[in-house]
Design a protein around this motif. Structure first.
Motif, PDB file in Angstrom:
ATOM      1  N   LEU A  69      -8.314  13.586  -1.969  1.00 32.76           N
ATOM      2  CA  LEU A  69      -8.619  12.278  -2.532  1.00 32.76           C
ATOM      3  C   LEU A  69      -7.373  11.411  -2.710  1.00 32.76           C
ATOM      4  N   GLY A  70      -6.192  11.993  -2.558  1.00 30.40           N
ATOM      5  CA  GLY A  70      -4.951  11.237  -2.577  1.00 30.40           C
ATOM      6  C   GLY A  70      -4.651  10.559  -3.893  1.00 30.40           C
ATOM      7  N   LEU A  71      -4.247   9.297  -3.807  1.00 30.01           N
ATOM      8  CA  LEU A  71      -3.832   8.545  -4.975  1.00 30.01           C
ATOM      9  C   LEU A  71      -4.966   8.364  -5.968  1.00 30.01           C
ATOM     10  N   PHE A  72      -6.189   8.284  -5.488  1.00 30.73           N
ATOM     11  CA  PHE A  72      -7.344   8.145  -6.374  1.00 30.73           C
ATOM     12  C   PHE A  72      -7.410   9.289  -7.374  1.00 30.73           C
ATOM     13  N   TRP A  73      -7.065  10.488  -6.949  1.00 32.90           N
ATOM     14  CA  TRP A  73      -7.153  11.661  -7.815  1.00 32.90           C
ATOM     15  C   TRP A  73      -6.181  11.571  -8.990  1.00 32.90           C
ATOM     16  N   ASN A  74      -5.046  10.897  -8.807  1.00 36.35           N
ATOM     17  CA  ASN A  74      -4.087  10.736  -9.902  1.00 36.35           C
ATOM     18  C   ASN A  74      -4.664   9.927 -11.050  1.00 36.35           C
ATOM     19  N   PHE A  75      -5.618   9.060 -10.778  1.00 39.70           N
ATOM     20  CA  PHE A  75      -6.272   8.289 -11.827  1.00 39.70           C
ATOM     21  C   PHE A  75      -7.593   8.920 -12.256  1.00 39.70           C
ATOM     22  N   ALA A  76      -8.282   9.567 -11.334  1.00 40.15           N
ATOM     23  CA  ALA A  76      -9.585  10.146 -11.643  1.00 40.15           C
ATOM     24  C   ALA A  76      -9.454  11.390 -12.531  1.00 40.15           C
ATOM     25  N   HIS A  77      -8.483  12.222 -12.293  1.00 45.09           N
ATOM     26  CA  HIS A  77      -8.353  13.468 -13.049  1.00 45.09           C
ATOM     27  C   HIS A  77      -8.142  13.219 -14.548  1.00 45.09           C
ATOM     28  N   LEU A 133       5.437  12.170  -6.531  1.00 43.67           N
ATOM     29  CA  LEU A 133       4.042  11.743  -6.477  1.00 43.67           C
ATOM     30  C   LEU A 133       3.414  12.064  -5.127  1.00 43.67           C
ATOM     31  N   LEU A 134       4.131  11.798  -4.055  1.00 44.79           N
ATOM     32  CA  LEU A 134       3.613  12.102  -2.718  1.00 44.79           C
ATOM     33  C   LEU A 134       3.467  13.602  -2.513  1.00 44.79           C
ATOM     34  N   LEU A 142      18.594   3.371 -10.966  1.00 47.39           N
ATOM     35  CA  LEU A 142      17.180   3.017 -10.925  1.00 47.39           C
ATOM     36  C   LEU A 142      16.552   3.337  -9.575  1.00 47.39           C
ATOM     37  N   PHE A 143      17.261   3.071  -8.492  1.00 49.46           N
ATOM     38  CA  PHE A 143      16.715   3.365  -7.174  1.00 49.46           C
ATOM     39  C   PHE A 143      16.528   4.867  -6.973  1.00 49.46           C
ATOM     40  N   ARG A 144      17.472   5.666  -7.448  1.00 48.84           N
ATOM     41  CA  ARG A 144      17.324   7.128  -7.343  1.00 48.84           C
ATOM     42  C   ARG A 144      16.130   7.624  -8.148  1.00 48.84           C
ATOM     43  N   ILE A 145      15.973   7.086  -9.340  1.00 55.41           N
ATOM     44  CA  ILE A 145      14.839   7.467 -10.184  1.00 55.41           C
ATOM     45  C   ILE A 145      13.534   7.108  -9.492  1.00 55.41           C
ATOM     46  N   TYR A 146      13.476   5.915  -8.919  1.00 58.57           N
ATOM     47  CA  TYR A 146      12.283   5.481  -8.190  1.00 58.57           C
ATOM     48  C   TYR A 146      12.008   6.391  -6.995  1.00 58.57           C
ATOM     49  N   SER A 147      13.039   6.709  -6.225  1.00 58.39           N
ATOM     50  CA  SER A 147      12.860   7.548  -5.034  1.00 58.39           C
ATOM     51  C   SER A 147      12.368   8.943  -5.398  1.00 58.39           C
ATOM     52  N   ILE A 148      12.972   9.542  -6.410  1.00 56.22           N
ATOM     53  CA  ILE A 148      12.552  10.880  -6.835  1.00 56.22           C
ATOM     54  C   ILE A 148      11.118  10.851  -7.343  1.00 56.22           C
ATOM     55  N   SER A 149      10.768   9.824  -8.093  1.00 57.56           N
ATOM     56  CA  SER A 149       9.396   9.702  -8.601  1.00 57.56           C
ATOM     57  C   SER A 149       8.403   9.550  -7.464  1.00 57.56           C
ATOM     58  N   LYS A 150       8.759   8.734  -6.480  1.00 48.22           N
ATOM     59  CA  LYS A 150       7.865   8.509  -5.342  1.00 48.22           C
ATOM     60  C   LYS A 150       7.640   9.802  -4.559  1.00 48.22           C
ATOM     61  N   TYR A 151       8.720  10.541  -4.284  1.00 43.86           N
ATOM     62  CA  TYR A 151       8.579  11.785  -3.535  1.00 43.86           C
ATOM     63  C   TYR A 151       7.805  12.836  -4.333  1.00 43.86           C
TER      64      TYR A 151
END
Length: 64
Positions: free
Chosen positions: A36-44, A27-28, A16-25
């Motif tokens: 627009l950063g994180l906002f664009w992930n919801f706005a698009h 996303l970043l 689970l931690f590996r899955i979380y880390s890969i997902s976070k990287y």
């Protein structure tokens, strides 16, 4: 069949931690080029849904 499903779920839980880390990287990495950063992930997706709603819900509805 249930044995293999159980195995996959256990593997996912143990990693689970590996899955979380890969997902976070991931996303970043996607947000790195966006101003627009994180906002664009919801706005698009919201803009896409509104566009489809307008095109198919309003424009094509008037033609019928």
């Amino acid at each position: 069949m249930f044995k293999s499903i159980k195995y996959v779920l256990q593997e996912n839980f143990h990693n689970l931690f590996r899955i979380y880390s890969i997902s976070k990287y991931e996303l970043l990495g996607d947000m790195r080029d966006s101003k627009l950063g994180l906002f664009w992930n919801f706005a698009h997706p919201l803009i896409q849904v509104l566009t489809y709603w307008f095109a198919f819900g309003i424009v094509f509805e008037k033609k019928q």
